[in-house]
Design a protein around this motif. Structure first.
Motif, PDB file in Angstrom:
ATOM      1  N   ARG A  10       0.831  -1.214   0.000  1.00  0.00           N
ATOM      2  CA  ARG A  10       0.000   0.000   0.000  1.00  0.00           C
ATOM      3  C   ARG A  10       0.867   1.267   0.000  1.00  0.00           C
ATOM      4  NH1 ARG A  10      -5.298  -0.810   0.488  1.00  0.00           N
ATOM      5  NH2 ARG A  10      -6.024  -2.839   1.202  1.00  0.00           N
ATOM      6  N   THR A  11       1.977   1.217   0.714  1.00  0.00           N
ATOM      7  CA  THR A  11       2.885   2.370   0.758  1.00  0.00           C
ATOM      8  C   THR A  11       3.481   2.640  -0.621  1.00  0.00           C
ATOM      9  OG1 THR A  11       3.405   1.983   3.088  1.00  0.00           O
ATOM     10  CG2 THR A  11       4.985   3.293   1.823  1.00  0.00           C
ATOM     11  N   ILE A  12       3.987   1.585  -1.261  1.00  0.00           N
ATOM     12  CA  ILE A  12       4.554   1.750  -2.615  1.00  0.00           C
ATOM     13  C   ILE A  12       3.470   2.212  -3.582  1.00  0.00           C
ATOM     14  CG2 ILE A  12       5.402   0.445  -4.615  1.00  0.00           C
ATOM     15  CD1 ILE A  12       7.275  -1.013  -2.742  1.00  0.00           C
ATOM     16  N   ALA A  13       2.284   1.637  -3.476  1.00  0.00           N
ATOM     17  CA  ALA A  13       1.179   2.021  -4.371  1.00  0.00           C
ATOM     18  C   ALA A  13       0.819   3.499  -4.180  1.00  0.00           C
ATOM     19  CB  ALA A  13      -0.034   1.131  -4.116  1.00  0.00           C
ATOM     20  N   ALA A  14       0.809   3.963  -2.936  1.00  0.00           N
ATOM     21  CA  ALA A  14       0.498   5.371  -2.669  1.00  0.00           C
ATOM     22  C   ALA A  14       1.609   6.278  -3.209  1.00  0.00           C
ATOM     23  CB  ALA A  14       0.305   5.596  -1.177  1.00  0.00           C
ATOM     24  N   GLU A  15       2.863   5.890  -2.981  1.00  0.00           N
ATOM     25  CA  GLU A  15       3.992   6.697  -3.478  1.00  0.00           C
ATOM     26  C   GLU A  15       3.967   6.801  -4.994  1.00  0.00           C
ATOM     27  OE1 GLU A  15       7.389   4.578  -2.001  1.00  0.00           O
ATOM     28  OE2 GLU A  15       7.188   5.397   0.025  1.00  0.00           O
ATOM     29  N   HIS A  22      -5.224  -1.710  -9.983  1.00  0.00           N
ATOM     30  CA  HIS A  22      -3.963  -2.447  -9.999  1.00  0.00           C
ATOM     31  C   HIS A  22      -3.494  -2.775  -8.582  1.00  0.00           C
ATOM     32  CE1 HIS A  22      -4.131  -1.119 -14.146  1.00  0.00           C
ATOM     33  NE2 HIS A  22      -3.333  -2.133 -14.405  1.00  0.00           N
ATOM     34  N   LEU A  23      -3.752  -1.884  -7.646  1.00  0.00           N
ATOM     35  CA  LEU A  23      -3.451  -2.190  -6.241  1.00  0.00           C
ATOM     36  C   LEU A  23      -4.281  -3.396  -5.800  1.00  0.00           C
ATOM     37  CD1 LEU A  23      -2.267  -1.747  -3.426  1.00  0.00           C
ATOM     38  CD2 LEU A  23      -4.050  -0.015  -3.051  1.00  0.00           C
ATOM     39  N   ALA A  24      -5.557  -3.399  -6.149  1.00  0.00           N
ATOM     40  CA  ALA A  24      -6.431  -4.521  -5.775  1.00  0.00           C
ATOM     41  C   ALA A  24      -5.928  -5.821  -6.405  1.00  0.00           C
ATOM     42  CB  ALA A  24      -7.866  -4.232  -6.209  1.00  0.00           C
ATOM     43  N   ARG A  25      -5.483  -5.744  -7.649  1.00  0.00           N
ATOM     44  CA  ARG A  25      -4.957  -6.927  -8.332  1.00  0.00           C
ATOM     45  C   ARG A  25      -3.718  -7.449  -7.619  1.00  0.00           C
ATOM     46  NH1 ARG A  25      -3.817  -5.892 -14.382  1.00  0.00           N
ATOM     47  NH2 ARG A  25      -6.057  -5.710 -14.390  1.00  0.00           N
ATOM     48  N   TRP A  26      -2.842  -6.538  -7.221  1.00  0.00           N
ATOM     49  CA  TRP A  26      -1.614  -6.916  -6.510  1.00  0.00           C
ATOM     50  C   TRP A  26      -1.956  -7.560  -5.163  1.00  0.00           C
ATOM     51  CZ3 TRP A  26       2.835  -2.814  -5.751  1.00  0.00           C
ATOM     52  CH2 TRP A  26       3.986  -3.453  -5.280  1.00  0.00           C
ATOM     53  N   LEU A  27      -2.874  -6.934  -4.428  1.00  0.00           N
ATOM     54  CA  LEU A  27      -3.252  -7.465  -3.114  1.00  0.00           C
ATOM     55  C   LEU A  27      -3.992  -8.803  -3.215  1.00  0.00           C
ATOM     56  CD1 LEU A  27      -4.353  -4.149  -1.365  1.00  0.00           C
ATOM     57  CD2 LEU A  27      -2.255  -5.471  -0.942  1.00  0.00           C
TER      58      LEU A  27
END
Length: 177
Positions: A10-15, A22-27
């Motif tokens: 989540r930190t990398i995704a926010a940065e 894509h965050l949801a896909r990664w998680l």
């Protein structure tokens, strides 16, 4: 899911301002794939577009080949890039190229065949042959660099001698064998 890994993702995704889809896909990846992707994103300092492309490519490769994303990320060609030398940006580009090759194996094979055909023409220096990027077109670009009328005559003669090979390349671009 490890809360620590999720928070790091989540930190990398926010940065990187990674799109929510894509965050949801990664998680949603299995734990080994999530961790391996996190490691790659950190090690190669993947930018937003690179993360998006990598996630899209990994999904497609895994579905098409009926394998896990973790197994794709554990392939020797991917590990070699992740653990290799060179700058992080160049290794990030190499990662995307490796994933593109896995995602589109026939496209890569066709690109190699076309490059080989162009190379076999052994054209003189002043002639450049540009193949369409990602073979998204059936057009071939031929450029001449001349400084005199003699140069022009020499290059035109070379092109004329190469006509059968150039024709073959154009037909290959158009989908003919």
């Amino acid at each position: 899911m490890s809360a620590d890994i999720e928070q790091q993702i989540r930190t990398i995704a926010a940065e990187r301002r990674l799109p929510a889809t894509h965050l949801a896909r990664w998680l949603a990846m299995d734990p080994p794939a999530r961790a391996a992707m996190l490691d790659l994103a950190r090690t190669l300092r993947l930018r937003t577009g690179q993360l998006v492309t990598a996630l899209d490519s990994l999904d497609e490769i895994a579905v098409r080949e009926h394998v896990s994303i973790a197994s794709v990320l554990d392939r020797p060609e991917i590990r070699r890039i992740a653990n290799g030398s060179g700058s992080a940006p160049s290794r990030g580009s190499a990662l995307l190229e490796a994933l593109r090759t896995l995602r589109y194996p026939l496209l890569k094979k066709m690109q190699e065949q076309l490059r080989s055909e162009v190379s076999a023409l052994k054209l003189p220096r002043g002639i450049s042959i540009d193949l369409p990027q990602e073979l998204g077109s059936d057009e071939l670009t031929v450029s001449l660099r001349v400084r005199s009328g003699d140069d022009l005559a020499h290059l035109l003669e070379a092109l004329d001698r190469s006509r059968p090979g150039l024709t073959r390349i154009i037909e290959m671009l158009g989908g003919k064998k």
